[in-house]
Design a protein around this motif. Structure first.
Motif, mmCIF file in Angstrom:
data_model
loop_
_atom_site.group_PDB
_atom_site.id
_atom_site.type_symbol
_atom_site.label_atom_id
_atom_site.label_comp_id
_atom_site.label_asym_id
_atom_site.label_seq_id
_atom_site.Cartn_x
_atom_site.Cartn_y
_atom_site.Cartn_z
ATOM 1 N N ALA A 1 19.907 1.515 -73.789
ATOM 2 C CA ALA A 1 20.601 2.972 -73.626
ATOM 3 C C ALA A 1 19.535 3.480 -72.227
ATOM 4 C CB ALA A 1 20.293 3.934 -74.739
ATOM 5 N N ASP A 2 20.177 2.804 -70.512
ATOM 6 C CA ASP A 2 19.627 3.512 -70.100
ATOM 7 C C ASP A 2 20.499 3.215 -68.661
ATOM 8 O OD1 ASP A 2 17.817 3.809 -67.740
ATOM 9 O OD2 ASP A 2 16.679 2.349 -68.309
ATOM 10 N N PRO A 3 20.499 4.570 -68.330
ATOM 11 C CA PRO A 3 21.490 4.407 -66.896
ATOM 12 C C PRO A 3 20.948 4.133 -65.735
ATOM 13 C CG PRO A 3 19.916 6.329 -67.106
ATOM 14 C CD PRO A 3 19.683 5.959 -68.387
ATOM 15 N N ALA A 4 19.785 3.285 -65.547
ATOM 16 C CA ALA A 4 19.188 2.922 -63.997
ATOM 17 C C ALA A 4 20.215 1.220 -64.170
ATOM 18 C CB ALA A 4 17.848 2.375 -64.846
ATOM 19 N N ALA A 5 20.781 0.934 -65.412
ATOM 20 C CA ALA A 5 21.678 0.086 -65.677
ATOM 21 C C ALA A 5 22.552 -0.310 -64.768
ATOM 22 C CB ALA A 5 21.604 -0.711 -67.141
ATOM 23 N N ILE A 6 23.348 1.478 -64.930
ATOM 24 C CA ILE A 6 24.868 1.559 -63.932
ATOM 25 C C ILE A 6 24.268 1.706 -62.585
ATOM 26 C CG2 ILE A 6 26.241 3.314 -63.521
ATOM 27 C CD1 ILE A 6 25.858 3.867 -66.720
ATOM 28 N N HIS A 7 23.119 2.323 -62.206
ATOM 29 C CA HIS A 7 22.845 1.781 -60.822
ATOM 30 C C HIS A 7 22.473 1.145 -60.428
ATOM 31 C CE1 HIS A 7 22.941 6.358 -61.831
ATOM 32 N NE2 HIS A 7 21.457 6.259 -61.703
ATOM 33 N N VAL A 8 21.587 0.333 -61.262
ATOM 34 C CA VAL A 8 21.792 -1.365 -60.232
ATOM 35 C C VAL A 8 22.851 -2.299 -60.528
ATOM 36 C CG1 VAL A 8 20.933 -3.863 -60.745
ATOM 37 C CG2 VAL A 8 19.695 -1.932 -61.265
ATOM 38 N N TYR A 9 24.651 -2.113 -60.381
ATOM 39 C CA TYR A 9 25.496 -2.480 -61.216
ATOM 40 C C TYR A 9 25.999 -1.857 -59.490
ATOM 41 C CZ TYR A 9 30.050 -3.312 -61.986
ATOM 42 O OH TYR A 9 31.455 -3.334 -62.104
ATOM 43 N N ASN A 10 25.997 -0.531 -59.581
ATOM 44 C CA ASN A 10 26.980 -0.341 -58.435
ATOM 45 C C ASN A 10 25.978 -0.290 -56.898
ATOM 46 O OD1 ASN A 10 29.445 1.896 -58.617
ATOM 47 N ND2 ASN A 10 27.557 2.378 -60.748
ATOM 48 N N ILE A 11 24.571 -0.421 -56.678
ATOM 49 C CA ILE A 11 24.173 -0.846 -55.975
ATOM 50 C C ILE A 11 24.851 -2.344 -55.997
ATOM 51 C CG2 ILE A 11 21.572 -1.444 -54.853
ATOM 52 C CD1 ILE A 11 20.805 1.645 -55.667
ATOM 53 N N SER A 12 24.833 -3.337 -56.177
ATOM 54 C CA SER A 12 24.642 -4.649 -56.211
ATOM 55 C C SER A 12 26.471 -4.769 -55.383
ATOM 56 C CB SER A 12 24.925 -5.163 -57.608
ATOM 57 O OG SER A 12 23.633 -5.494 -58.050
ATOM 58 N N LYS A 13 27.108 -3.253 -56.563
ATOM 59 C CA LYS A 13 29.295 -3.789 -55.425
ATOM 60 C C LYS A 13 28.822 -3.779 -54.656
ATOM 61 C CE LYS A 13 30.873 -1.266 -58.745
ATOM 62 N NZ LYS A 13 32.386 -0.658 -59.303
ATOM 63 N N GLY A 14 28.115 -2.142 -54.332
ATOM 64 C CA GLY A 14 27.941 -2.206 -52.390
ATOM 65 C C GLY A 14 27.444 -2.883 -51.761
ATOM 66 N N ALA A 15 26.357 -4.096 -52.020
ATOM 67 C CA ALA A 15 26.186 -4.825 -51.411
ATOM 68 C C ALA A 15 26.947 -5.833 -51.595
ATOM 69 C CB ALA A 15 24.532 -5.405 -51.940
ATOM 70 N N ARG A 16 27.435 -6.219 -52.384
ATOM 71 C CA ARG A 16 28.586 -7.472 -52.103
ATOM 72 C C ARG A 16 29.603 -7.515 -50.963
ATOM 73 N NH1 ARG A 16 28.326 -12.563 -55.245
ATOM 74 N NH2 ARG A 16 30.398 -13.483 -53.480
ATOM 75 N N GLU A 17 29.812 -5.665 -51.349
ATOM 76 C CA GLU A 17 30.553 -5.917 -50.303
ATOM 77 C C GLU A 17 30.581 -5.920 -49.460
ATOM 78 O OE1 GLU A 17 31.772 -1.967 -51.847
ATOM 79 O OE2 GLU A 17 33.127 -1.856 -53.737
ATOM 80 N N LYS A 18 29.710 -6.067 -48.478
ATOM 81 C CA LYS A 18 29.035 -6.364 -47.141
ATOM 82 C C LYS A 18 28.394 -7.467 -47.509
ATOM 83 C CE LYS A 18 27.779 -1.794 -45.656
ATOM 84 N NZ LYS A 18 28.400 -1.315 -43.940
ATOM 85 N N ASP A 19 29.292 -8.484 -48.312
ATOM 86 C CA ASP A 19 28.745 -10.112 -48.142
ATOM 87 C C ASP A 19 27.738 -10.627 -48.787
ATOM 88 O OD1 ASP A 19 31.413 -10.752 -47.844
ATOM 89 O OD2 ASP A 19 31.523 -10.761 -46.156
ATOM 90 N N ILE A 20 26.626 -9.177 -49.032
ATOM 91 C CA ILE A 20 24.841 -9.627 -49.312
ATOM 92 C C ILE A 20 25.262 -10.485 -50.544
ATOM 93 C CG2 ILE A 20 23.392 -8.665 -49.646
ATOM 94 C CD1 ILE A 20 23.400 -6.185 -47.553
ATOM 95 N N LYS A 21 24.392 -11.815 -50.810
ATOM 96 C CA LYS A 21 24.330 -12.356 -51.777
ATOM 97 C C LYS A 21 23.188 -12.018 -52.945
ATOM 98 C CE LYS A 21 28.020 -15.862 -51.560
ATOM 99 N NZ LYS A 21 28.175 -17.364 -52.323
ATOM 100 N N VAL A 22 21.725 -11.470 -52.002
ATOM 101 C CA VAL A 22 20.236 -11.894 -52.624
ATOM 102 C C VAL A 22 20.188 -9.762 -51.894
ATOM 103 C CG1 VAL A 22 18.467 -12.639 -52.163
ATOM 104 C CG2 VAL A 22 20.511 -13.626 -52.169
ATOM 105 N N MET A 23 19.739 -9.877 -52.978
ATOM 106 C CA MET A 23 18.993 -8.351 -53.019
ATOM 107 C C MET A 23 17.617 -8.752 -53.673
ATOM 108 S SD MET A 23 21.125 -5.816 -51.976
ATOM 109 C CE MET A 23 20.454 -3.984 -52.876
ATOM 110 N N LEU A 24 16.370 -8.197 -52.555
ATOM 111 C CA LEU A 24 14.660 -7.499 -53.333
ATOM 112 C C LEU A 24 14.520 -6.860 -53.243
ATOM 113 C CD1 LEU A 24 15.127 -10.413 -51.142
ATOM 114 C CD2 LEU A 24 12.733 -9.906 -51.183
ATOM 115 N N GLY A 25 13.122 -6.208 -54.604
ATOM 116 C CA GLY A 25 13.741 -5.038 -55.622
ATOM 117 C C GLY A 25 12.210 -4.505 -55.050
#
Length: 634
Positions: free
Chosen positions: A344-368
């Motif tokens: 139960a953590d909304p942060a999971a939704i944020h990670v998913y949406n950020i990752s989708k946005g990154a993949r739309e720009k053909d980015i496969k690797v994200m550092l955090g």
């Protein structure tokens, strides 16, 4: 970064493909190896060596060893250089091949030399042994199921649903944990016969003439909290920590695929971005942040967008803003599906949406910036430890009377919520108090939610408080309470909460998430830093902030913590109300026969009236219900 799966069985399992339910983890290629008793499966996300030569399963030159591997080995080139000097030939430039021949040469001793994020299965066909291993801090997931002479393993629990005889018996100890802590620490999972392989552990399955045996997991790495700290000047510590962080960032920039960065605007992710710009000698790269809007005030937090924009402007990187709108709640079930667990953590939704946005720009690797708080003391519970000596001076009777008055306050104020959590801990003694700081909801309140028949069936052996106390016994020489709590962070909250949703939700979008703060050398160094430099007075992450002063604006470093959250309390009363009315209705609860409809109605009414803040408890119940529907019923 990939997905791995497989099985060991002496009975024929015709056409069983476990990895098909996690195609998202490896959309670039897939492969399978199968002999009489062993099957290894792989879904590939191409990151290092994008050619077909790096596809898996990968075989040694003599064909004896077969490996499926998920992750990245950041120091694989150092290991490869040694192996080449010993006469090994390489067909690819992939870290998988370096790991494969590293194991051929050094055996299991190679595990303690790996600096990376990994989970793998390796089959020695001559010795008839399969070894499973997971990285030191549990950055990459690995689950296994063992029942009725069948052994399954996978990066994700959902893979096991493909096995028709899979026993879906629920582990109610785990369900208690998800309600009390919002996640489940330790090796147990919501399924009775599914376990996680602990971080820093390996396990071996030995194939005999007519059956196989499974050795208990064996530890190959222990986080070195020894109670011994290096004595250096503060300025020398700042220099050493800076160099260690720069080295960690440089290692994790290793990639043949495009890179991007999570940039929340908080200290941890901002420092990683600034250091990456220094290492790469340019800042023309993509960063991604979330905009949560004005609704965060009700959560006692602020929107980080302003700070992310300030950091991006100071560094000169490209900032992509992902809007966090309430409509994303339509993805609630999808998120639970990808998490494999009712977190139960909304942060999971944020990670998913950020990752989708990154993949739309053909980015496969994200550092955090994940784990900065866990290494260097960034949470409010760390600050609460400052009051422990005072609590010890107050007689228990007086403490309980004082805390009863606080707990009776009816208010939804963020300050009252925090005071109530602190008061709950104050009532306890010693290590029990330390452990209580991790709890979101009192155990007695959680147990009251279950139907009597279910409550009586819970044996409490896997209840988290017991597990936390067991973990503290692993570091008998560490007597500092802050370091004891940081050890618990690294072994529970970080692994089973933050890292689980970071991996699962980034991989749901086909993106690899990297965690520079969990570089092995950096973690080992952090355990030798005097606790007084991790938290100085009421100043958390003191030493890390001193390093950050060399890279970031003062306003970004010295600000109140925001967190990767969402306006859950507002959503529970508005957007999510239809879901509550449907899934926690009397009819639905009677059908499920797990929770008491009377108890659930009570916490809903208390939340509506403001008598009690039950928003996250209701979110946890919705998460359990979603998980049950998708993993048990389906």
């Amino acid at each position: 970064m990939c997905g791995i799966a497989g099985y060991i069985s002496y009975a024929p399992l015709k056409d069983l493909r476990l990895s098909e339910r996690m195609h998202h983890r490896g959309p670039d290629a897939d492969g399978i190896f199968k002999d009489d008793f062993v099957q290894l499966e792989h879904k590939r996300l191409s990151i290092i060596d994008l050619s077909e030569r790096a596809n898996q399963p990968m075989f040694s030159e003599d064909g004896n060893y077969v490996i499926v591997f998920n992750g990245e080995i950041y120091n694989h080139l150092e290991i490869r250089k040694e192996l080449i000097a010993k006469g090994y030939n390489f067909r690819s430039t992939s870290d998988t091949e370096s790991l494969l021949y590293g194991y051929v040469e050094y055996g299991e001793k190679i595990l303690s030399r790996l600096n990376g994020i990994f989970a793998f299965a390796l089959y020695n066909r001559k010795k008839k042994e399969v070894i499973l291993a997971r990285d030191q801090y549990g950055i990459k997931p690995l689950y296994f199921y063992h029942k009725d002479n069948v052994f399954l393993f996978s990066s994700e629990i959902k893979s096991f649903l493909s096995y028709k005889q899979f026993d879906r018996a629920v582990n109610y100890d785990a369900i208690v944990n998800y309600l009390q802590y919002l996640y489940c620490p330790g090796p147990i999972t919501p399924f009775k016969f599914v376990r996680r392989l602990d971080p820093g552990h390996s396990m071996k399955i030995r194939l005999g003439a007519d059956k196989f045996t499974v050795d208990p997991p064996a530890r190959y790495y222990q986080i070195p909290f020894t109670g011994s700290y290096r004595e250096m000047s503060e300025s020398a510590w700042v220099d050493e920590l800076e160099q260690s962080l720069l080295m960690a960032v440089e290692r994790q920039l290793l990639s043949d695929a495009p890179l991007g960065f999570f940039l929340s605007g908080g200290l941890d992710s901002s420092l990683i971005v600034a250091m990456a710009a220094k290492v790469m000698k340019h800042s023309d790269f993509n960063c991604f942040t979330i905009s949560t809007g004005s609704d965060m005030a009700e959560e006692g937090l602020s929107d980080d967008l302003h700070y992310a924009q300030q950091v991006a402007k100071a560094i000169g990187c490209k900032l992509n803003i992902i809007e966090a709108k309430p409509e994303i709640l339509k993805d609630f079930d999808k998120v639970i599906w990808h998490l494999d667990e009712p977190q139960a953590d909304p942060a999971a939704i944020h990670v998913y949406n950020i990752s989708k946005g990154a993949r739309e720009k053909d980015i496969k690797v994200m550092l955090g910036g994940t784990a900065g708080d866990d290494l260097f003391s960034g949470y409010r519970r760390h600050m609460a430890l400052r009051y422990d000596p005072l609590f010890d001076l107050i007689p228990s009777v007086i403490r309980k009377k004082a805390t009863s008055a606080v707990l009776a306050i009816r208010s939804e104020s963020p300050w009252v919520r925090r005071a109530k959590r602190l008061s709950t801990a104050m009532r306890l003694e010693g290590r029990q108090r330390l452990v209580e700081h991790f709890s979101w909801h009192p155990l007695n309140k959680v147990m009251h939610l279950f139907n009597p028949e279910v409550a009586e069936s819970i044996d409490h052996s896997g209840i988290s408080a017991n597990y936390y106390l067991k973990l503290l016994r692993e570091i008998p020489d560490e007597h500092n309470k802050l370091n004891q709590m940081l050890y618990l962070e690294l072994k529970t909250f970080l692994i089973n909460h933050n890292l689980n949703y970071t991996d699962k939700m980034s991989m749901a979008a086909g993106v690899e998430a990297r965690v520079p703060y969990l570089d092995v050398d950096l973690v080992n160094l952090s355990t030798t830093i005097p606790p007084s430099l991790k938290m100085k007075g009421n100043n958390t992450k003191y030493l890390l902030k001193r390093v950050a002063e060399r890279y970031l604006p003062h306003e970004v470093i010295y600000r109140s913590k925001a967190g990767f959250a969402a306006p859950i309390r507002k959503w529970i009363k508005t957007d999510m109300r239809p879901m509550i009315n449907e899934r926690l209705s009397v009819e639905a609860l009677h059908k499920r026969k797990i929770f008491s409809s009377t108890a659930i109605d009570q916490i809903i009414a208390e939340n509506d009236s403001g008598r009690s803040d039950n928003a996250y408890l209701l979110l946890a119940l919705l998460s359990v219900e979603s998980w049950m529907n998708q993993f048990v019923d389906a």
